[in-house]
Design an enzyme around this catalytic site. Structure first.
Site, mmCIF file in Angstrom:
data_model
loop_
_atom_site.group_PDB
_atom_site.id
_atom_site.type_symbol
_atom_site.label_atom_id
_atom_site.label_comp_id
_atom_site.label_asym_id
_atom_site.label_seq_id
_atom_site.Cartn_x
_atom_site.Cartn_y
_atom_site.Cartn_z
ATOM 1 N N GLY A 1 -0.231 0.683 -0.303
ATOM 2 C CA GLY A 1 0.465 -0.379 0.412
ATOM 3 C C GLY A 1 1.743 -0.735 -0.315
ATOM 4 N N GLY A 2 2.257 -1.914 -0.023
ATOM 5 C CA GLY A 2 3.499 -2.363 -0.641
ATOM 6 C C GLY A 2 3.286 -2.734 -2.107
ATOM 7 C CD1 TRP B 1 0.944 -1.568 8.248
ATOM 8 C CD2 TRP B 1 2.463 -0.018 8.784
ATOM 9 N NE1 TRP B 1 2.147 -1.958 7.703
ATOM 10 C CE2 TRP B 1 3.107 -1.024 8.024
ATOM 11 C CE3 TRP B 1 3.233 1.050 9.227
ATOM 12 C CZ2 TRP B 1 4.460 -0.995 7.701
ATOM 13 C CZ3 TRP B 1 4.594 1.089 8.903
ATOM 14 C CH2 TRP B 1 5.187 0.073 8.149
ATOM 15 C CG ASN B 2 2.481 4.430 5.864
ATOM 16 O OD1 ASN B 2 1.378 3.991 5.560
ATOM 17 N ND2 ASN B 2 3.268 4.992 4.989
ATOM 18 C CE LYS C 1 -7.620 -4.901 4.759
ATOM 19 N NZ LYS C 1 -6.960 -4.788 6.066
ATOM 20 C CD GLU D 1 1.102 6.253 -2.289
ATOM 21 O OE1 GLU D 1 2.233 5.759 -2.509
ATOM 22 O OE2 GLU D 1 0.707 6.614 -1.179
ATOM 23 C CG LEU D 2 1.665 0.341 -5.582
ATOM 24 C CD1 LEU D 2 1.922 -0.583 -6.747
ATOM 25 C CD2 LEU D 2 0.740 -0.304 -4.566
ATOM 26 C CB CYS E 1 5.006 5.723 0.068
ATOM 27 S SG CYS E 1 3.983 7.160 0.303
ATOM 28 C CD GLU F 1 8.646 1.010 0.097
ATOM 29 O OE1 GLU F 1 7.855 0.056 0.007
ATOM 30 O OE2 GLU F 1 8.294 2.196 0.010
HETATM 31 O O1 TXE Z 1 1.701 -3.743 3.527
HETATM 32 P P1 TXE Z 1 0.534 -4.332 2.651
HETATM 33 P P2 TXE Z 1 2.460 -4.353 4.778
HETATM 34 C C1 TXE Z 1 5.407 -1.314 1.963
HETATM 35 C C2 TXE Z 1 6.639 -1.332 2.830
HETATM 36 C C3 TXE Z 1 6.369 -2.442 3.766
HETATM 37 C C4 TXE Z 1 5.646 -3.415 2.892
HETATM 38 C C5 TXE Z 1 4.783 -4.410 3.620
HETATM 39 O O2 TXE Z 1 7.773 -1.619 2.051
HETATM 40 O O3 TXE Z 1 7.534 -3.009 4.281
HETATM 41 O O4 TXE Z 1 4.844 -2.610 2.066
HETATM 42 O O5 TXE Z 1 3.909 -3.744 4.508
HETATM 43 C C6 TXE Z 1 -4.002 -5.005 2.841
HETATM 44 N N1 TXE Z 1 -5.748 -8.481 -0.484
HETATM 45 N N2 TXE Z 1 4.418 -0.347 2.366
HETATM 46 O O6 TXE Z 1 2.561 -5.828 4.745
HETATM 47 O O7 TXE Z 1 0.497 -5.808 2.689
HETATM 48 C C7 TXE Z 1 -3.535 -4.916 4.267
HETATM 49 O O8 TXE Z 1 -4.438 -5.578 5.119
HETATM 50 C C8 TXE Z 1 -6.261 -7.296 -0.127
HETATM 51 C C9 TXE Z 1 4.348 0.850 1.560
HETATM 52 O O9 TXE Z 1 1.858 -3.759 5.967
HETATM 53 O O10 TXE Z 1 0.676 -3.676 1.335
HETATM 54 C C10 TXE Z 1 -3.465 -3.419 4.459
HETATM 55 O O11 TXE Z 1 -4.767 -2.901 4.709
HETATM 56 N N3 TXE Z 1 -5.682 -6.475 0.752
HETATM 57 C C11 TXE Z 1 3.241 1.718 1.893
HETATM 58 C C12 TXE Z 1 -2.971 -2.934 3.098
HETATM 59 O O12 TXE Z 1 -3.276 -3.990 2.187
HETATM 60 C C13 TXE Z 1 -4.519 -6.860 1.294
HETATM 61 C C14 TXE Z 1 2.534 1.616 3.146
HETATM 62 C C15 TXE Z 1 -1.488 -2.642 3.022
HETATM 63 O O13 TXE Z 1 -0.765 -3.774 3.413
HETATM 64 C C16 TXE Z 1 -3.915 -8.086 0.953
HETATM 65 C C17 TXE Z 1 2.674 0.354 3.835
HETATM 66 C C18 TXE Z 1 -4.577 -8.917 0.018
HETATM 67 N N4 TXE Z 1 -4.082 -10.077 -0.370
HETATM 68 C C19 TXE Z 1 3.606 -0.563 3.424
HETATM 69 N N5 TXE Z 1 -2.774 -8.214 1.653
HETATM 70 C C20 TXE Z 1 3.086 3.015 1.197
HETATM 71 N N6 TXE Z 1 3.013 3.007 -0.130
HETATM 72 O O14 TXE Z 1 2.986 4.040 1.853
HETATM 73 C C21 TXE Z 1 -2.665 -7.109 2.415
HETATM 74 N N7 TXE Z 1 -3.716 -6.293 2.202
#
Ligand code: TXE
Length: 492
Positions: free
Chosen positions: A228-229, A151-152, A175, A250-251, A284, A385
């Site tokens: 994502g995370g 989302w960021n 997605k 990319e985490l 990130c 993080e």
């Molecule tokens: O991220 P998620 P969230 C980090 C940051 C944040 C933490 C949680 O520390 O506090 O992650 O954020 C999809 N199978 N970053 O919960 O869960 C989800 O729907 C498949 C770092 O929002 O990683 C979304 O589209 N997909 C970061 C995507 O994964 C799944 C950016 C990211 O969500 C899933 C954001 C599953 N089981 C958060 N669960 C960066 N690197 O820039 C979730 N998703």
């Protein structure tokens, strides 16, 4: 509230479940859009559409130059819609309109760059060691790519995946995050207008467990490109491993901004502030640890506090706002938790330290820019993080110690170095375990330069020439040119 639809096989469709969920504006904490709640059945349809677009119809018949031209046409359309898309992103994720406009104006470059690269992907003729055969390689697309984005920076991080994936000839099911899906669904129209054949790009919205997992585990998905995370990333990697699928991950990060005693302190202060408070720390590459040389530590901290105190909080759609809200309710709670953890660990809160109750913050999820000193490298606030406007400041004595602290986390996404010494800049660039090192600047990215993580910050690279390789596989072709088979019972 406007209700949106998903893009599957060139058609705008309702979710099979018929269910929708609300997308919430983080500045008002009120819902503003209805998003389709996709599920397994939608995944089946989208992957089938992407698979058929990959194998049949116009897409596989296009020359690489024609694919590139489509991407360039898309770039022009994105440029024309940049302001409208930026406003949607800012409303949906609460990031500053100035930042989102900047991103949207820059995104076309990813499509132009990879559009230009599409017809420069070449195989090799290998002067093979065996008589009577001709050997060459082809660089081929993988098939259906699942792009899962956060989302960021919703569209920017999607462009980093879609541009190289499409340039290489793959098809995509994308997605976006359930917390910021609107811009993706509006962006989807541009693929149609650019002339992409139906099914080449499909967009499914919904939750990670309901859409993400069936997508990742689908037998016809060849590769997962995820941002994502790191915990979710690890889970994605495990699921992908079961199907022996390729991944780009990319985490997160815990990047260090390292200020030496010979730095231009005015610039360094700005760099540290921009590293952590720009984007409300929700990036990130946030420079969430400031490592400051002991001899300038006190003076630097004073200047840092003075500049951070001036940050204007408020409506992200106001171009003068400098710090907006946190994007999601869970993220808001997570950041407040980490502030409590840091206090419990004995870190000294020198600025902020909680939710912001300023009138200009309305009912949004605002957290005060927060600075902790007295942080020891092993504290959780210096290791994990946070993804929010929270900075941990740590002193160091020597270059050696700075390297040890900077490298002393599980992550390795980025680092900043502030020094006037060319020797020190080059030494640090070599010794830091990070996919990106900035010297006397911070938070610069480009479509031309590879981006990605060391250690727990990820696998693979996005942007730059390296990125297209992540979406290709090499085939070796052998052709007999003498016309008689050697001994059939031994390897040729
Ligand atoms: O991220 P998620 P969230 C980090 C940051 C944040 C933490 C949680 O520390 O506090 O992650 O954020 C999809 N199978 N970053 O919960 O869960 C989800 O729907 C498949 C770092 O929002 O990683 C979304 O589209 N997909 C970061 C995507 O994964 C799944 C950016 C990211 O969500 C899933 C954001 C599953 N089981 C958060 N669960 C960066 N690197 O820039 C979730 N998703």
């Amino acid at each position: 509230m406007k209700q949106y639809a998903m893009l599957v096989g060139g058609r705008w469709v309702e979710p099979a479940s018929g269910a929708y969920f609300e997308s919430v504006n983080p500045y008002t904490a009120a819902p503003w859009a209805l998003i389709p709640r996709g599920g397994k059945e939608d995944v089946e349809r989208a992957v089938a559409a992407a698979k058929s677009a990959f194998r049949e119809g116009e897409w596989p018949k296009l020359t690489a130059s024609a694919r590139g031209a489509l991407l360039c046409r898309l770039a022009d359309l994105v440029a024309a819609e940049a302001d409208a898309l930026a406003e949607i992103e800012s409303t949906d994720n609460g990031k500053l309109i100035a930042e989102m406009r900047g991103q949207l104006k820059y995104i076309p470059q990813w499509f132009r760059y990879f559009g230009g690269l599409a017809d420069k992907v070449e195989g090799r003729v290998i002067p093979i060691d065996k008589a009577g055969v001709f050997n060459f390689t082809r660089e081929e697309p993988l098939g259906v790519v699942a792009a899962i984005t956060p989302w960021n920076s919703p569209l920017l991080l999607a462009a980093w995946k879609l541009a190289p994936a499409l340039a290489a000839g793959n098809t995509v099911v994308w997605k976006p995050s359930e917390f910021a899906s609107v811009s993706a669904l509006v962006f989807g129209r541009l693929f149609e207008r650019a002339g992409f054949p139906p099914g080449v790009v499909n967009i499914l919205t919904g939750y990670g467990g309901e859409v993400g997992e069936p997508l990742i585990t689908h037998g016809d998905v060849a590769k997962i490109a995820f941002t994502g995370g790191d915990r979710t990333g690890e889970h994605v990697y495990e699921m992908a491993a079961r199907g022996l699928k390729r991944v780009t991950l990319e985490l997160g990060g815990k990047s260090a901004n390292i200020v030496f005693d010979d730095a231009d302190l005015d610039e360094a202060v700005k760099g540290v502030v921009s590293g952590i408070f720009a984007a409300t720390g929700q990036t990130c590459i946030a420079g969430s640890r400031a490592l400051i040389h002991r001899s300038v530590y006190d003076a630097f901290v004073e200047r840092l506090l003075a500049l951070a105190r001036t940050a204007r909080m408020g409506n992200p759609l106001d171009p003068d706002t400098q710090v907006g809200p946190v994007t999601t309710r869970p993220q808001y709670e997570k950041v407040l938790d980490y502030i409590r953890i840091a206090q419990g660990e004995g870190a000294v809160c020198r600025l902020g330290g909680g939710l912001a109750e300023r009138p200009e913050c309305g009912s949004g999820w605002f957290i005060e820019p927060t600075i902790f000193t007295g942080v020891r490298p092993e504290m959780r606030i210096a290791q994990e993080e946070v993804f929010g406007p929270v900075l941990a400041v740590i002193p160091f004595e020597t270059e050696e110690e700075a390297v040890r602290i900077a490298n002393g986390t599980l992550y390795g996404l980025a680092a900043g170095v502030w020094t006037q010494s060319i020797r020190r800049a080059l030494t640090m660039a070599e010794r830091l375990e990070a996919g990106t090192v900035w010297v006397n600047t911070y938070r610069a990215v480009s479509y031309m330069s590879p981006f990605g993580g060391y250690k727990r910050s990820g696998i693979g690279r996005e942007s730059g020439i390296e990125a297209i390789r992540e979406y290709l596989q090499t085939k070796s072709v052998w052709i007999d040119i003498v016309g008689h088979a050697p001994n059939p019972f031994v390897m040729r």
